[in-house]
Design a protein around this motif. Structure first.
Motif, PDB file in Angstrom:
ATOM      1  N   THR A  16     -34.613  -4.465  18.642  1.00 62.99           N
ATOM      2  CA  THR A  16     -35.307  -3.236  19.059  1.00 62.99           C
ATOM      3  C   THR A  16     -34.616  -2.583  20.252  1.00 62.99           C
ATOM      4  OG1 THR A  16     -36.843  -4.479  20.483  1.00 62.99           O
ATOM      5  CG2 THR A  16     -37.534  -4.036  18.219  1.00 62.99           C
ATOM      6  N   GLN A  17     -34.028  -3.383  21.140  1.00 58.34           N
ATOM      7  CA  GLN A  17     -33.318  -2.792  22.273  1.00 58.34           C
ATOM      8  C   GLN A  17     -32.178  -1.904  21.807  1.00 58.34           C
ATOM      9  OE1 GLN A  17     -32.280  -6.249  24.553  1.00 58.34           O
ATOM     10  NE2 GLN A  17     -34.180  -6.261  25.724  1.00 58.34           N
ATOM     11  N   ALA A  18     -31.545  -2.308  20.699  1.00 54.95           N
ATOM     12  CA  ALA A  18     -30.451  -1.515  20.149  1.00 54.95           C
ATOM     13  C   ALA A  18     -30.964  -0.348  19.308  1.00 54.95           C
ATOM     14  CB  ALA A  18     -29.536  -2.406  19.302  1.00 54.95           C
ATOM     15  N   ALA A  19     -32.027  -0.591  18.530  1.00 55.21           N
ATOM     16  CA  ALA A  19     -32.515   0.422  17.592  1.00 55.21           C
ATOM     17  C   ALA A  19     -33.500   1.398  18.231  1.00 55.21           C
ATOM     18  CB  ALA A  19     -33.168  -0.251  16.387  1.00 55.21           C
ATOM     19  N   ARG A  20     -34.310   0.904  19.168  1.00 49.89           N
ATOM     20  CA  ARG A  20     -35.333   1.746  19.790  1.00 49.89           C
ATOM     21  C   ARG A  20     -35.578   1.251  21.219  1.00 49.89           C
ATOM     22  NH1 ARG A  20     -38.094   5.592  17.411  1.00 49.89           N
ATOM     23  NH2 ARG A  20     -39.918   6.466  18.452  1.00 49.89           N
ATOM     24  N   PRO A  21     -34.707   1.628  22.148  1.00 50.35           N
ATOM     25  CA  PRO A  21     -34.855   1.181  23.542  1.00 50.35           C
ATOM     26  C   PRO A  21     -36.249   1.501  24.084  1.00 50.35           C
ATOM     27  CG  PRO A  21     -32.740   2.273  23.219  1.00 50.35           C
ATOM     28  CD  PRO A  21     -33.527   2.492  21.956  1.00 50.35           C
TER      29      PRO A  21
ATOM     30  N   THR B 182     -33.248 -17.332  18.747  1.00 46.17           N
ATOM     31  CA  THR B 182     -31.860 -17.423  18.330  1.00 46.17           C
ATOM     32  C   THR B 182     -31.244 -16.043  18.455  1.00 46.17           C
ATOM     33  OG1 THR B 182     -32.448 -16.994  16.024  1.00 46.17           O
ATOM     34  CG2 THR B 182     -32.291 -19.294  16.693  1.00 46.17           C
ATOM     35  N   PHE B 183     -29.933 -15.967  18.288  1.00 44.57           N
ATOM     36  CA  PHE B 183     -29.243 -14.678  18.390  1.00 44.57           C
ATOM     37  C   PHE B 183     -29.841 -13.688  17.396  1.00 44.57           C
ATOM     38  CE2 PHE B 183     -25.917 -11.795  16.867  1.00 44.57           C
ATOM     39  CZ  PHE B 183     -25.609 -11.145  18.057  1.00 44.57           C
ATOM     40  N   GLY B 184     -30.039 -12.449  17.843  1.00 42.89           N
ATOM     41  CA  GLY B 184     -30.569 -11.416  16.971  1.00 42.89           C
ATOM     42  C   GLY B 184     -32.072 -11.446  16.849  1.00 42.89           C
ATOM     43  N   ASN B 185     -32.760 -11.892  17.917  1.00 48.97           N
ATOM     44  CA  ASN B 185     -34.218 -11.884  17.901  1.00 48.97           C
ATOM     45  C   ASN B 185     -34.759 -10.452  17.905  1.00 48.97           C
ATOM     46  OD1 ASN B 185     -34.702 -14.668  17.869  1.00 48.97           O
ATOM     47  ND2 ASN B 185     -36.245 -14.503  19.442  1.00 48.97           N
ATOM     48  N   VAL B 186     -36.060 -10.333  17.673  1.00 48.26           N
ATOM     49  CA  VAL B 186     -36.671  -9.005  17.509  1.00 48.26           C
ATOM     50  C   VAL B 186     -36.415  -8.120  18.717  1.00 48.26           C
ATOM     51  CG1 VAL B 186     -38.842  -7.764  17.203  1.00 48.26           C
ATOM     52  CG2 VAL B 186     -38.426  -9.879  15.936  1.00 48.26           C
TER      53      VAL B 186
END
Length: 270
Positions: A92-97, A84-88
């Motif tokens: 992580t792509q946003a927080a730790r690419p 669903t939207f906002g999966n892990v």
């Protein structure tokens, strides 16, 4: 019943699935009428069930961002469910690419959809496996390729352990996974409980009975029983608490009362 293209031929679409019921609660489209019917029956007793599931997802996203901020760049999500939207991997792509993510589930629909979602995603994969068989998870090709067990890992067990009965000894499975992880690893966990539900327990037990009737018993453990899963971990502040109270982004008093049903917490190995 017509089988949609996204449903694997191997699944029985006449039997409710807890993964697809969860998808329905979250407003997803990968569920059947049999799942919706079971979910509605449960909601007759606990109308706020969708709010509980939303609180689970919100807690998971905050915990993943926290782990990423603490330097963890490997995430093993067991019981990951239908994407669903906002999966892990999106968090992580946003927080730790560049972080690596492996999803694990034994539901064929969840696995099939994860494969489709991750088709063009780097550093993320899915494994068809069971929480109760930790060695199969750890020996799987995606884990071997994407997770370095000699470095810290965030292990996610979000809304899964309450579907494992005591007779199957979930504590041993969680301990086996803990022992395979490097120092500095984290356990991210949520679990259903009668504590916090804004209803008399007798009424909430009606919803539990729906899950029992579809042969997926919902095990409502106490806070003390849930805390046992964190043996060998040091709890991260504020400890094992109702999900909206764990490092909230918004004022907990603004949350729906049902969001406080059950507990969530994060632990870290020394």
């Amino acid at each position: 019943m017509e089988r949609p293209a996204w449903a694997p031929r191997s699944i029985d679409i006449s039997v409710p699935s807890v993964s697809r019921m969860y998808d329905f609660y979250l407003g997803g489209s990968h569920n059947f009428e049999v799942d919706r019917e079971a979910a509605r029956k449960a909601m007759e007793f606990m109308p706020g069930l969708p709010k509980v599931m939303q609180a689970n997802r919100a807690f998971m996203r905050r915990a993943v961002r926290f782990a990423a901020g603490e330097g963890i760049d490997q995430f093993l999500d067991i019981g990951s469910g239908i994407p669903t939207f906002g999966n892990v991997h999106e968090v992580t792509q946003a927080a730790r690419p560049g972080a690596h993510v492996v999803y694990v589930d034994h539901d064929p629909v969840a696995v099939a959809h994860s494969q489709a979602v991750l088709k063009d995603v780097e550093n993320a994969d899915v494994v068809a496996a069971d929480l109760l068989k930790p060695q199969e998870i750890l020996a799987s090709a995606p884990v071997q390729q994407l997770i370095d067990l000699k470095r810290p890992v965030a292990l996610l067990l979000v809304a899964i352990l309450h579907f494992v009965e005591d007779a199957d000894d979930p504590y041993s499975a969680v301990a086996e996974l803990r022992d395979a992880l490097a120092p500095g690893s984290m356990l991210v966990l949520t679990h259903a409980a009668f504590e916090g539900i804004p209803l008399p327990q007798e009424r909430a037990e009606g919803a539990v009975g729906v899950y029992k009737n579809i042969r997926n018993p919902l095990i409502m453990r106490t806070r003390e029983e849930i805390a046992r899963f964190f043996e060998g971990y040091d709890m991260v502040e504020p400890g094992l608490v109702p999900m909206p109270d764990w490092r909230p982004d918004t004022a907990p008093e603004d949350e729906d009362p049902y969001s406080f049903s059950g507990f969530g917490g994060v632990g870290r190995t020394a």
